[in-house]
Design an enzyme around this catalytic site. Structure first.
Site, mmCIF file in Angstrom:
data_model
loop_
_atom_site.group_PDB
_atom_site.id
_atom_site.type_symbol
_atom_site.label_atom_id
_atom_site.label_comp_id
_atom_site.label_asym_id
_atom_site.label_seq_id
_atom_site.Cartn_x
_atom_site.Cartn_y
_atom_site.Cartn_z
ATOM 1 N N HIS A 1 1.801 -9.399 20.539
ATOM 2 C CA HIS A 1 2.038 -10.600 19.739
ATOM 3 C C HIS A 1 2.302 -11.775 20.691
ATOM 4 O O HIS A 1 3.142 -11.676 21.592
ATOM 5 C CB HIS A 1 3.281 -10.438 18.852
ATOM 6 C CG HIS A 1 3.128 -9.464 17.721
ATOM 7 N ND1 HIS A 1 1.938 -8.854 17.388
ATOM 8 C CD2 HIS A 1 4.039 -9.014 16.813
ATOM 9 C CE1 HIS A 1 2.131 -8.060 16.342
ATOM 10 N NE2 HIS A 1 3.401 -8.145 15.967
ATOM 11 N N CYS B 1 9.258 -7.094 15.226
ATOM 12 C CA CYS B 1 8.558 -7.130 16.521
ATOM 13 C C CYS B 1 8.356 -8.560 17.033
ATOM 14 O O CYS B 1 8.414 -8.811 18.241
ATOM 15 C CB CYS B 1 7.216 -6.419 16.416
ATOM 16 S SG CYS B 1 6.281 -6.789 14.940
HETATM 17 N N1 LIG Z 1 3.637 -1.723 14.282
HETATM 18 C C1 LIG Z 1 4.523 -2.532 14.806
HETATM 19 O O1 LIG Z 1 4.238 -3.354 15.706
HETATM 20 C C2 LIG Z 1 5.921 -2.502 14.320
HETATM 21 C C3 LIG Z 1 6.849 -3.225 15.034
HETATM 22 C C4 LIG Z 1 8.152 -3.241 14.582
HETATM 23 C C5 LIG Z 1 8.498 -2.539 13.455
HETATM 24 N N2 LIG Z 1 7.566 -1.810 12.785
HETATM 25 C C6 LIG Z 1 8.012 -1.034 11.639
HETATM 26 O O2 LIG Z 1 7.942 0.336 12.006
HETATM 27 C C7 LIG Z 1 7.624 1.125 10.866
HETATM 28 C C8 LIG Z 1 6.391 1.979 11.162
HETATM 29 O O3 LIG Z 1 5.310 1.146 11.435
HETATM 30 P P1 LIG Z 1 3.958 1.639 12.069
HETATM 31 O O4 LIG Z 1 3.306 0.406 12.534
HETATM 32 O O5 LIG Z 1 4.156 2.758 13.044
HETATM 33 O O6 LIG Z 1 3.193 2.215 10.761
HETATM 34 P P2 LIG Z 1 2.049 3.334 10.600
HETATM 35 O O7 LIG Z 1 1.196 3.406 11.802
HETATM 36 O O8 LIG Z 1 1.420 3.033 9.304
HETATM 37 O O9 LIG Z 1 2.884 4.702 10.491
HETATM 38 C C9 LIG Z 1 3.703 4.980 9.381
HETATM 39 C C10 LIG Z 1 4.443 6.294 9.601
HETATM 40 O O10 LIG Z 1 5.350 6.471 8.520
HETATM 41 C C11 LIG Z 1 5.135 7.742 7.925
HETATM 42 N N3 LIG Z 1 5.397 7.684 6.490
HETATM 43 C C12 LIG Z 1 4.814 6.874 5.570
HETATM 44 N N4 LIG Z 1 5.318 7.127 4.332
HETATM 45 C C13 LIG Z 1 6.216 8.131 4.483
HETATM 46 C C14 LIG Z 1 7.055 8.849 3.600
HETATM 47 N N5 LIG Z 1 7.088 8.577 2.283
HETATM 48 N N6 LIG Z 1 7.830 9.834 4.094
HETATM 49 C C15 LIG Z 1 7.834 10.118 5.423
HETATM 50 N N7 LIG Z 1 7.061 9.455 6.323
HETATM 51 C C16 LIG Z 1 6.268 8.472 5.863
HETATM 52 C C17 LIG Z 1 3.683 8.039 8.204
HETATM 53 O O11 LIG Z 1 3.505 9.438 8.080
HETATM 54 P P3 LIG Z 1 2.128 10.084 7.556
HETATM 55 O O12 LIG Z 1 1.243 10.167 8.774
HETATM 56 O O13 LIG Z 1 2.550 11.414 7.050
HETATM 57 O O14 LIG Z 1 1.581 9.189 6.493
HETATM 58 C C18 LIG Z 1 3.553 7.510 9.627
HETATM 59 O O15 LIG Z 1 4.066 8.463 10.536
HETATM 60 C C19 LIG Z 1 7.493 0.147 9.698
HETATM 61 O O16 LIG Z 1 8.744 0.047 9.055
HETATM 62 C C20 LIG Z 1 7.169 -1.154 10.391
HETATM 63 O O17 LIG Z 1 7.544 -2.278 9.637
HETATM 64 C C21 LIG Z 1 6.289 -1.775 13.193
#
Ligand SMILES: NC(=O)c1ccc[n+]([C@@H]2O[C@H](COP(=O)([O-])OP(=O)(O)OC[C@H]3O[C@@H](n4cnc5c(N)ncnc54)[C@H](OP(=O)(O)O)[C@@H]3O)[C@@H](O)[C@H]2O)c1
Length: 341
Positions: free
Chosen positions: A247, A134
């Site tokens: 950010h 990001c």
């Molecule tokens: N946040 C940002 O600004 C951002 C920007 C760029 C990239 N990312 C990337 O995007 C991804 C998600 O980030 P996020 O910020 O949305 O995180 P988050 O809010 O913590 O959400 C994580 C998601 O992943 C699911 N999950 C976790 N463990 C799992 C498993 N073993 N099997 C299937 N689903 C699983 C969770 O499902 P449950 O609800 O069932 O736990 C939830 O839907 C990460 O790889 C992160 O590095 C994030």
């Protein structure tokens, strides 16, 4: 007469219950993406719950290989380990995984794409496409217009990153600590190593042995890969700040050829997806609040360094939108436009 681009695509959103996944679901509707079947996937914890999509409650399924049968595009926004296991499963089934984790970004077989900058990299895809970090996306979006105008030799950047960059646990941590401190209690820490409420942490993710954080080195290597320029110098400090979304980054840019602040502003304003907000006389500059909920990258405070020929600028982008969901959807849209899917 319908064209291939009018065909509906079956879409899976892996991590549909998370911070990025929710924005992907919202933007699929807002951008008019041609969704046929929608399959929201998450962990077994969420299987059986529902997510809202286009005003409907759609059941969440557990992310397993079979869940990708018949899927054209799978947007991965869950964990790196899950992307590693399951992205090849969709590729094997003839679909495309568009991955938001860092797992595949530096794989030479996997395109790392910001559609405004290097869309042609998509032509070589083998079923997995990576979205940059990001922070990298906002950074390269602000650099590319300067690169096209005058070349870029080196950049020193300091970032100020929102807690939603750590997903829902980051947002929960800030909200909880703000309540605790308002009640004169000690803030409890679960997600970050020190309190984030009323604080600034010069650490995003975790430290490596060389003293840089894992987040910091992504900025160098991902930027080089997107630009196809291994000679570009990028050095950085990434900090976490108590902001919910958006950010920000202060960037000191050394161009190959001289570039005035005025010409830099013109180049930035002419670039798709960049908005210049820069009028110091009237205290106009972009902030995280301006960028939150927007797809564009905002740039301001463009000025010549006082002691060199370099340029300073301030750049802000919504980490959940252009930093994640928007860029992922733009990749899918570009693949459709190119007849790749
Ligand atoms: N946040 C940002 O600004 C951002 C920007 C760029 C990239 N990312 C990337 O995007 C991804 C998600 O980030 P996020 O910020 O949305 O995180 P988050 O809010 O913590 O959400 C994580 C998601 O992943 C699911 N999950 C976790 N463990 C799992 C498993 N073993 N099997 C299937 N689903 C699983 C969770 O499902 P449950 O609800 O069932 O736990 C939830 O839907 C990460 O790889 C992160 O590095 C994030």
């Amino acid at each position: 007469m319908p064209t291939p681009s009018d065909r509906k695509r079956n879409v899976a959103v892996v991590g549909a219950t998370g911070a990025v996944g929710e924005v992907v679901l919202d933007l699929l509707v807002k951008r008019g993406f041609p969704v046929g079947e929608l399959r929201p996937l998450a962990s077994e914890r969420s299987a059986g719950t529902t997510v809202k999509f286009a005003g409907r409650d759609v059941p969440v399924l557990e992310a397993k290989p079979e869940a990708f049968d018949g899927i054209d595009f799978a947007f991965f926004a869950a964990t790196g380990a899950l992307s590693k296991d399951l992205a090849p499963e969709i590729a094997r089934r003839g679909g495309v995984a568009i991955d938001k984790s860092s797992t595949w970004r530096m794989d030479p077989q996997v395109p790392l794409v910001v559609p405004e900058i290097n869309p042609a990299a998509l032509d070589k895809h083998r079923g997995i496409v990576a979205c940059p970090n990001c922070t990298t996306i906002g950074f390269v979006m602000a650099l590319e217009p300067l690169r096209r105008a005058a070349g870029v030799k080196s950049v020193v950047v300091t970032t100020f990153q929102a807690v939603s960059g750590t997903g829902k646990p980051g947002i929960d941590e800030l909200n909880r600590q703000l309540s605790e401190t308002a009640a004169h209690q000690r803030p409890t820490t679960q997600t970050y190593v020190q309190p984030i409420a009323h604080n600034v942490l010069p650490l995003c993710e975790s430290f490596r042995d060389d003293g840089y954080s894992t987040e910091e080195v992504k900025l160098l290597y991902e930027t080089r890969k997107i630009f196809g320029d291994d000679a570009l110098d990028v050095t950085m400090t990434c900090a976490r700040v108590p902001v919910r979304v958006g950010h920000s980054a202060a960037m000191l840019v050394e161009t190959e050829r001289p570039l005035s602040a005025e010409d830099a502003r013109k180049a930035l304003a002419a670039f798709p997806g960049v908005i210049v907000k820069d009028d110091p006389k009237h205290n106009v500059f972009p902030t995280a609040l301006d960028a939150a909920g927007r797809d564009e990258v905002f740039v301001g405070r463009v000025r010549k360094d006082l002691v060199s020929n370099k340029l300073w600028l301030w750049q802000v982008a919504d980490n959940l939108r252009k930093g994640a969901a928007t860029n992922a959807l733009q990749i899918a849209e570009e693949m459709i436009r190119r007849g790749l899917k």
